[in-house]
Design a protein around this motif. Structure first.
Motif, mmCIF file in Angstrom:
data_model
loop_
_atom_site.group_PDB
_atom_site.id
_atom_site.type_symbol
_atom_site.label_atom_id
_atom_site.label_comp_id
_atom_site.label_asym_id
_atom_site.label_seq_id
_atom_site.Cartn_x
_atom_site.Cartn_y
_atom_site.Cartn_z
ATOM 1 N N LEU A 75 2.198 1.882 -3.498
ATOM 2 C CA LEU A 75 1.199 2.430 -4.421
ATOM 3 C C LEU A 75 1.143 3.946 -4.356
ATOM 4 N N SER A 99 0.824 -1.209 0.000
ATOM 5 C CA SER A 99 0.000 0.000 0.000
ATOM 6 C C SER A 99 0.862 1.264 0.000
ATOM 7 N N LEU A 117 -5.027 5.146 -7.382
ATOM 8 C CA LEU A 117 -4.436 4.100 -6.555
ATOM 9 C C LEU A 117 -4.725 4.249 -5.063
#
Length: 75
Positions: free
Chosen positions: A25, A22, A51
């Protein structure tokens, strides 16, 4: 009726994969924008906006995920 609540548990290695995934991203478009690897600033902003929900979904098991079992009275 009785409710049994189970709080979601996440193993360390899964947590590490989810956090690294995460964060990458979000950080990769920022890195490209900051150090000039991409010509279009608008492309990087759009990429981050697209994203960001995926990064949030990857972190959802850490923020209040629980399971409730309700036992019904079958008489």
């Amino acid at each position: 009726m009785a409710d049994i609540i189970f709080v979601s548990k996440v193993d360390f290695w899964i947590a590490l994969i989810l956090w690294v995934g995460s964060l990458s991203l979000i950080l990769i478009p920022l890195w490209e924008w900051r150090w000039g690897k991409s010509d279009s600033r608008m492309r990087n902003i759009l990429l981050m906006v697209i994203l960001l929900p995926f990064a949030a979904l990857m972190l959802m098991p850490f923020f209040g995920t629980k399971y409730t079992l309700t036992i019904a009275n079958c008489t």
